[in-house]
Design a protein around this motif. Structure first.
Motif, PDB file in Angstrom:
ATOM      1  N   ALA A   1      98.375  21.617  85.523  1.00  0.00           N
ATOM      2  CA  ALA A   1      98.047  22.680  84.897  1.00  0.00           C
ATOM      3  C   ALA A   1      97.679  22.588  83.385  1.00  0.00           C
ATOM      4  N   ALA A   2      98.539  22.020  82.883  1.00  0.00           N
ATOM      5  CA  ALA A   2      98.561  21.372  81.204  1.00  0.00           C
ATOM      6  C   ALA A   2      97.014  20.842  81.043  1.00  0.00           C
ATOM      7  N   SER A   3      96.989  19.891  81.841  1.00  0.00           N
ATOM      8  CA  SER A   3      95.469  19.259  81.777  1.00  0.00           C
ATOM      9  C   SER A   3      94.290  20.195  81.774  1.00  0.00           C
ATOM     10  N   GLN A   4      94.434  21.178  82.810  1.00  0.00           N
ATOM     11  CA  GLN A   4      93.257  21.992  83.051  1.00  0.00           C
ATOM     12  C   GLN A   4      93.163  22.976  81.847  1.00  0.00           C
ATOM     13  N   SER A   5      94.313  23.201  81.130  1.00  0.00           N
ATOM     14  CA  SER A   5      94.082  24.173  79.851  1.00  0.00           C
ATOM     15  C   SER A   5      93.625  23.402  78.795  1.00  0.00           C
ATOM     16  N   GLY A   6      93.627  22.111  78.792  1.00  0.00           N
ATOM     17  CA  GLY A   6      93.203  21.360  77.510  1.00  0.00           C
ATOM     18  C   GLY A   6      94.453  21.027  76.766  1.00  0.00           C
ATOM     19  N   SER A   7      95.715  20.885  77.462  1.00  0.00           N
ATOM     20  CA  SER A   7      96.874  20.630  76.630  1.00  0.00           C
ATOM     21  C   SER A   7      97.680  19.619  77.108  1.00  0.00           C
ATOM     22  N   ASN A   8      98.626  18.750  76.262  1.00  0.00           N
ATOM     23  CA  ASN A   8      99.309  17.793  76.867  1.00  0.00           C
ATOM     24  C   ASN A   8     100.636  18.324  77.183  1.00  0.00           C
ATOM     25  N   LEU A   9     101.460  17.751  78.446  1.00  0.00           N
ATOM     26  CA  LEU A   9     102.809  18.317  78.615  1.00  0.00           C
ATOM     27  C   LEU A   9     103.807  17.643  77.784  1.00  0.00           C
ATOM     28  N   GLY A  10     104.441  18.824  77.309  1.00  0.00           N
ATOM     29  CA  GLY A  10     105.648  18.160  76.217  1.00  0.00           C
ATOM     30  C   GLY A  10     106.885  18.105  77.039  1.00  0.00           C
ATOM     31  N   PRO A  11     108.084  17.919  76.258  1.00  0.00           N
ATOM     32  CA  PRO A  11     109.350  17.720  76.996  1.00  0.00           C
ATOM     33  C   PRO A  11     109.823  19.104  77.967  1.00  0.00           C
ATOM     34  N   LEU A  12     110.663  18.934  78.637  1.00  0.00           N
ATOM     35  CA  LEU A  12     111.448  19.730  79.516  1.00  0.00           C
ATOM     36  C   LEU A  12     112.226  20.509  78.843  1.00  0.00           C
ATOM     37  N   MET A  13     112.116  22.010  78.900  1.00  0.00           N
ATOM     38  CA  MET A  13     112.972  22.739  77.963  1.00  0.00           C
ATOM     39  C   MET A  13     114.118  23.764  78.913  1.00  0.00           C
ATOM     40  N   THR A  14     113.690  24.105  80.233  1.00  0.00           N
ATOM     41  CA  THR A  14     114.769  24.620  80.785  1.00  0.00           C
ATOM     42  C   THR A  14     114.410  24.358  82.336  1.00  0.00           C
ATOM     43  N   ALA A  15     115.508  24.268  83.204  1.00  0.00           N
ATOM     44  CA  ALA A  15     115.286  23.991  84.650  1.00  0.00           C
ATOM     45  C   ALA A  15     116.506  24.721  85.319  1.00  0.00           C
ATOM     46  N   ARG A  16     115.915  25.596  86.230  1.00  0.00           N
ATOM     47  CA  ARG A  16     116.890  26.407  87.245  1.00  0.00           C
ATOM     48  C   ARG A  16     116.584  26.123  88.676  1.00  0.00           C
ATOM     49  N   GLN A  17     117.674  26.180  89.206  1.00  0.00           N
ATOM     50  CA  GLN A  17     117.628  25.686  90.703  1.00  0.00           C
ATOM     51  C   GLN A  17     117.928  26.856  91.473  1.00  0.00           C
ATOM     52  N   GLY A  18     117.082  27.097  92.422  1.00  0.00           N
ATOM     53  CA  GLY A  18     117.192  28.366  93.457  1.00  0.00           C
ATOM     54  C   GLY A  18     118.405  28.292  94.232  1.00  0.00           C
ATOM     55  N   VAL A  19     118.513  29.259  95.272  1.00  0.00           N
ATOM     56  CA  VAL A  19     119.365  29.170  96.179  1.00  0.00           C
ATOM     57  C   VAL A  19     118.761  28.157  97.300  1.00  0.00           C
ATOM     58  N   ILE A  20     119.559  27.773  98.190  1.00  0.00           N
ATOM     59  CA  ILE A  20     118.969  26.976  99.490  1.00  0.00           C
ATOM     60  C   ILE A  20     118.839  27.923 100.450  1.00  0.00           C
ATOM     61  N   GLN A  21     117.750  27.713 101.051  1.00  0.00           N
ATOM     62  CA  GLN A  21     117.330  28.574 102.138  1.00  0.00           C
ATOM     63  C   GLN A  21     117.259  27.754 103.412  1.00  0.00           C
ATOM     64  N   ILE A  22     118.045  27.976 104.499  1.00  0.00           N
ATOM     65  CA  ILE A  22     118.084  27.191 105.916  1.00  0.00           C
ATOM     66  C   ILE A  22     117.661  27.981 106.977  1.00  0.00           C
ATOM     67  N   THR A  23     116.413  27.676 107.560  1.00  0.00           N
ATOM     68  CA  THR A  23     115.814  28.535 108.497  1.00  0.00           C
ATOM     69  C   THR A  23     115.534  27.435 109.660  1.00  0.00           C
ATOM     70  N   GLU A  24     114.913  28.458 110.678  1.00  0.00           N
ATOM     71  CA  GLU A  24     114.579  27.742 111.828  1.00  0.00           C
ATOM     72  C   GLU A  24     113.010  27.381 111.666  1.00  0.00           C
ATOM     73  N   PRO A  25     112.509  26.320 112.097  1.00  0.00           N
ATOM     74  CA  PRO A  25     110.900  25.958 111.788  1.00  0.00           C
ATOM     75  C   PRO A  25     110.056  27.083 111.864  1.00  0.00           C
ATOM     76  N   ALA A  26     108.983  26.973 111.120  1.00  0.00           N
ATOM     77  CA  ALA A  26     108.040  27.964 110.863  1.00  0.00           C
ATOM     78  C   ALA A  26     108.407  29.333 110.786  1.00  0.00           C
ATOM     79  N   CYS A  27     109.528  29.435 109.824  1.00  0.00           N
ATOM     80  CA  CYS A  27     109.996  30.668 109.591  1.00  0.00           C
ATOM     81  C   CYS A  27     109.980  30.802 107.925  1.00  0.00           C
TER      82      CYS A  27
END
Length: 255
Positions: A200-226
């Protein structure tokens, strides 16, 4: 008219000069803070989501079995229950379930009543009358042999053909050690997010800088194709095969 003393004029001029200097310093500080704030609010960032999925087979299965008898005589009722208890354990053994798979045996005796209505001279009264004792014996079956459960769960209903009052719960399937998959999913989801951010950064003519924040979502455990999701996480227990899904939301700076 009195003339002001020369020393008094010097003091007044000095105080005015000091006031101007303090005001200029304060203005310079506020201006620098303002510029800094503008620089921070105009900093370019990009936020992306990375998704990781893994299909696995459940490694724990559990279900409940209950047999019961009715009798108006308590002593005879317990004797009848002992007989059907032996039949149930024989069925467990014949199907390949061992004693170390059987947990929480429990016996319950309840009194059951009938509601009797009587009408005399147009007035109806109601009373409870003892009907019989209800005796039940229940066990929980829990095993790592998921295929054994899946193959034989319906065979317990065969006892009903021999006039055994039996109740069989739907089996539930679980993942014994979910933690072993979490780190792998976090790595995969993070790599996915970083790659998407880079494109996405390349497509907008920018270079990707360092990571600022990261957030893990909750785990979802489902049956297949759900596609079921929940803010608190989904844990499907009806399917032997499960799909574990994790989303990482990451924000990078752009340069």
């Amino acid at each position: 008219m009195e003339k002001s003393h020369p020393s008094l004029r010097i003091i007044t001029i000095s105080f005015a000069i000091i006031s101007i200097m303090v005001g200029m310093s304060l203005s310079s500080y506020l201006l620098s803070r303002f510029i800094l704030k503008i620089q921070k609010t105009t900093e370019k960032t990009i936020t992306v989501k990375g998704v990781a999925e893994k299909t696995i087979k459940s490694d724990v299965a559990t279900f409940n079995l209950t047999v019961g008898v009715n009798n108006t005589d308590k002593a005879k009722g317990y004797k009848d229950l002992a007989r059907v208890k032996i039949i149930l354990h024989n069925q467990l053994k014949n199907l390949g379930f061992t004693n170390d798979m059987i947990f929480d045996p429990r016996i319950v005796c309840d009194e059951r009543y009938n509601d009797i209505k009587t009408t005399v001279n147009g007035r109806t009264t109601e009373r409870r009358e003892f009907a019989y004792y209800r005796f039940t014996y229940s066990v929980t079956v829990r095993t790592r042999d998921v295929d054994l459960v899946n193959k034989n769960i319906l065979r317990f209903h065969d006892l009903a053909m021999n006039n055994i009052d039996i109740s069989v719960s739907n089996p539930e399937f679980y993942i014994n050690d979910l933690e072993q998959y979490k780190l792998e999913l976090v790595n995969l989801a993070s790599a996915s997010a970083a790659e998407r951010a880079k494109v996405a950064a390349s497509q907008s003519g920018s270079n990707l800088g360092p990571l600022m924040t990261a957030r893990q979502g909750v785990i979802q455990i489902t049956e297949p194709a759900c596609n079921d999701t929940s803010d608190y996480g989904v844990y499907n227990t009806s399917s032997v095969t499960k799909v574990i899904r994790l989303v990482m939301t990451m924000t990078f700076s752009l340069k």
